[in-house]
Design an enzyme around this catalytic site. Structure first.
Site, PDB file in Angstrom:
ATOM      1  N   GLU A  22       0.843  -1.205   0.000  1.00 33.66           N
ATOM      2  CA  GLU A  22       0.000   0.000   0.000  1.00 33.66           C
ATOM      3  C   GLU A  22       0.873   1.248   0.000  1.00 33.66           C
ATOM      4  OE1 GLU A  22      -2.810   0.067   3.252  1.00 33.66           O
ATOM      5  OE2 GLU A  22      -3.805   1.855   2.468  1.00 33.66           O
ATOM      6  N   ASN A 169     -12.352  -1.214  -0.927  1.00 30.81           N
ATOM      7  CA  ASN A 169     -11.609  -1.807   0.190  1.00 30.81           C
ATOM      8  C   ASN A 169     -12.272  -1.394   1.499  1.00 30.81           C
ATOM      9  OD1 ASN A 169      -9.020  -2.807   1.655  1.00 30.81           O
ATOM     10  ND2 ASN A 169      -9.271  -0.707   2.393  1.00 30.81           N
ATOM     11  N   GLU A 170     -12.531  -2.332   2.349  1.00 31.26           N
ATOM     12  CA  GLU A 170     -13.113  -2.045   3.675  1.00 31.26           C
ATOM     13  C   GLU A 170     -14.201  -0.977   3.562  1.00 31.26           C
ATOM     14  OE1 GLU A 170     -10.165  -1.464   6.768  1.00 31.26           O
ATOM     15  OE2 GLU A 170      -9.441  -3.508   6.516  1.00 31.26           O
ATOM     16  N   TYR A 237      -6.849  -9.083  11.291  1.00 33.59           N
ATOM     17  CA  TYR A 237      -5.527  -8.816  11.870  1.00 33.59           C
ATOM     18  C   TYR A 237      -5.411  -9.482  13.237  1.00 33.59           C
ATOM     19  CZ  TYR A 237      -4.364  -5.477   8.217  1.00 33.59           C
ATOM     20  OH  TYR A 237      -4.062  -4.906   7.009  1.00 33.59           O
ATOM     21  N   GLU A 292      -6.067  -9.200   3.580  1.00 33.26           N
ATOM     22  CA  GLU A 292      -5.252  -8.510   4.590  1.00 33.26           C
ATOM     23  C   GLU A 292      -5.242  -9.387   5.831  1.00 33.26           C
ATOM     24  OE1 GLU A 292      -5.885  -4.313   5.354  1.00 33.26           O
ATOM     25  OE2 GLU A 292      -6.406  -3.948   3.257  1.00 33.26           O
ATOM     26  N   GLN A 341       2.118  -6.154   5.589  1.00 34.01           N
ATOM     27  CA  GLN A 341       2.258  -5.861   4.172  1.00 34.01           C
ATOM     28  C   GLN A 341       3.641  -6.341   3.720  1.00 34.01           C
ATOM     29  OE1 GLN A 341       1.144  -1.825   3.122  1.00 34.01           O
ATOM     30  NE2 GLN A 341      -0.776  -1.930   4.264  1.00 34.01           N
TER      31      GLN A 341
HETATM   32  O1  AHR Z   1      -2.929  -2.525   6.286  1.00 35.73           O
HETATM   33  C1  AHR Z   1      -3.240  -1.313   6.912  1.00 35.73           C
HETATM   34  C2  AHR Z   1      -4.711  -0.959   6.792  1.00 35.73           C
HETATM   35  O2  AHR Z   1      -5.472  -1.891   7.486  1.00 35.73           O
HETATM   36  C3  AHR Z   1      -5.303  -0.976   5.410  1.00 35.73           C
HETATM   37  O3  AHR Z   1      -5.078   0.188   4.713  1.00 35.73           O
HETATM   38  C4  AHR Z   1      -6.759  -1.157   5.675  1.00 35.73           C
HETATM   39  O4  AHR Z   1      -7.424  -1.805   4.619  1.00 35.73           O
HETATM   40  C5  AHR Z   1      -6.784  -1.941   6.977  1.00 35.73           C
HETATM   41  O5  AHR Z   1      -7.642  -1.383   7.894  1.00 35.73           O
END
Ligand code: AHR
Length: 486
Positions: A22, A169-170, A237, A292, A341
């Site tokens: 990103e 995205n999101e 995450y 992600e 990432q």
């Molecule tokens: O990876 C960091 C961020 O986490 C990304 O930009 C977003 O899609 C997620 O919330």
């Protein structure tokens, strides 16, 4: 333990071993792209050492340009003469000025040099249908059209092949704070104008849920047909507590256990979303794409809080190892995954500092696991010993696959105190041990710019006799064993 190589669970598409890049902190600028005039060895501004590292792990797919950045990115600002490219403020990540010197051509060249598929995340949040439709035309149309002509003027005669296209995205969060019903309607409209030009076939990906949000998945799956979307995404995450993420390097045993316990939630989330998807799509025509995933800790002291730069220890390696085992085991439904990432951000596979680059413990897990790519996941049973009382985490995480007559077994012993003895019967697989490799160190160990080889893969002792694999895994270790059929 028991493995049945004839009992296939799914096909492990290589894309499960993907990465995400990103415009955030030093992922693109400094990490991947240094500009043509940099003294750091580069090809048209793209770092040679990073390209080489990506090739080593056989990186199959790279997602770009975000993340949250994707929904404020306007691709036309990133093409043409660099001096004339429009500047913008990266409002999500540190408010820094983005000069757009890395755009579509640079990203596509990177993918060609790495030998990976590009995965473009399109802007649905603040863009327009026309803008996204024209981006697809710019990249993939071979004939005479305004966009194809513009691409040629900018130095690229032939169209690129673009398979993976994310639309938003999101969008439940930074991508527009939408309700699922609203996003669904938008998605259906946007995707209608993303065309297959010539021989190019798009694999369109809708924004899926965050973590365990079953309602989002339900609404989206109810409203999609397989011709409209071939994938929906899931973001998850490993963060036990968002308000207190803790340091990437300094943590105690209790924090380690919480991290590993949280990482195992991935299994529950995938299971839950797969159950919903199975109801609407029993033929598995729409894949789940975990685009992600990874650990998220506090930034390294003294670094920009908006840049999400964190070190990477053996704890991250354990999270990577067990997560990839989970993804392999779910490969019937999960068709792609992208760790967040690739460089200098969150659970990065490589870190850079000026001209220096290091491979993190997470990189080495991707290296250890790469033989799973394109294999068939097979039945692999291990006793369900829990890492701690009441924990969802298993002490031993495993997955196995078969490809070209070779069985690959990967194991992670998440215990910090006890070795794990492996006696694994492999049914009807006469063969011989081809290789055994290990990644092990004290849990806080990492590679840094003064000691880049501190954590590294080493040869390992194991045996395969009379159909039984035997080994003893030290605490905090990740192992890959390969048996060739005879
Ligand atoms: O990876 C960091 C961020 O986490 C990304 O930009 C977003 O899609 C997620 O919330």
């Amino acid at each position: 333990m028991l493995i049945n190589p004839e009992d296939k669970l799914g096909h492990i598409r290589r894309e499960i071993y993907g990465n995400f890049s990103e415009h955030l902190g030093r992922c693109i600028y400094g990490g991947i792209y240094v500009g043509e005039n940099s003294p750091i060895p580069n090809i048209h501004g793209l770092r040679k050492d990073v390209i080489e590292a990506f090739r080593q792990i056989r990186l199959p797919v790279l997602r770009w340009p975000g993340g949250c950045f994707a929904d404020e990115y306007h691709w036309k600002d990133g093409i043409g003469d660099k001096a004339g490219r429009k500047r913008m403020v990266n409002t999500n990540w540190g408010g820094v000025v983005e000069d757009n010197s890395f755009g579509t051509h640079e990203f596509m060249e990177l993918c060609e040099l790495v030998g990976c598929e590009p995965y473009i995340a399109g802007n649905l949040g603040s863009g327009t249908v026309q803008e996204l439709s024209e981006w697809v035309e710019y990249m993939t149309f071979d004939g005479v059209s305004p966009m194809a002509e513009a691409r040629r003027r900018n130095g690229r005669e032939a169209p690129w092949k673009l398979k993976y296209l994310g639309i938003g995205n999101e969008n439940w969060g930074c991508g527009g704070n939408m309700e699922p019903e609203f996003y669904l309607a938008e998605y259906r409209r946007y995707q209608s104008f993303c065309k297959n030009f010539g021989g190019n076939r798009l694999f369109k990906i809708a924004c899926g849920p965050s973590g365990g949000d079953a309602h989002w998945t339900e609404v989206i799956m109810r409203g999609l047909r397989p011709d409209m979307a071939q994938g929906i995404s899931l973001h998850f995450y490993t963060v036990p507590e968002w308000e207190h993420k803790g340091s990437a390097r300094v943590f105690d045993d209790a924090e380690y256990l919480r991290t590993i316990d949280c990482a195992w939630l991935l299994d529950e989330h995938i299971t839950k979303h797969s159950e919903i998807m199975n109801r609407y799509d029993p033929e598995h025509r729409i894949g789940l794409i975990v685009d992600e995933w990874g650990t998220w800790f506090d930034v390294e002291p003294g670094t920009n809080p908006g840049f999400l730069y964190q070190q990477n220890t053996m704890r991250d390696a354990m999270v990577a190892a067990l997560s990839l085992n989970i993804l392999n085991r779910h490969s019937r439904r999960v068709v792609m995954a992208n760790i967040a990432q690739a460089v200098n951000v969150l659970q990065a596979v490589v870190l850079t500092d000026g001209e220096k680059m290091i491979k993190t413990p997470t990189f080495h897990v991707f290296d250890l696991y790469k033989e799973h790519q394109d294999g068939d996941a097979v039945y692999c049973y291990a006793a369900d010993d829990r890492l701690a009382e009441g924990s969802r985490a298993r002490t031993l995480s495993t997955s196995a696959s078969v490809k070209d007559g070779v069985l690959t077994l990967t194991l992670a012993n998440c215990s910090l105190t006890d070795a794990a003895r492996i006696d694994c019967a492999v049914s009807r697989f006469p063969g011989k041990l081809e290789s055994a490799r290990i990644l092990t160190q004290e849990v806080h160990a990492c590679n840094d710019f003064d000691d880049p080889e501190n954590v590294r893969i080493e040869p390992f002792d194991a045996t395969y006799e009379n159909g039984v694999l035997r080994a003893e895994l030290p605490p905090c270790s990740v192992v890959e064993l390969r048996v060739r059929a005879e």
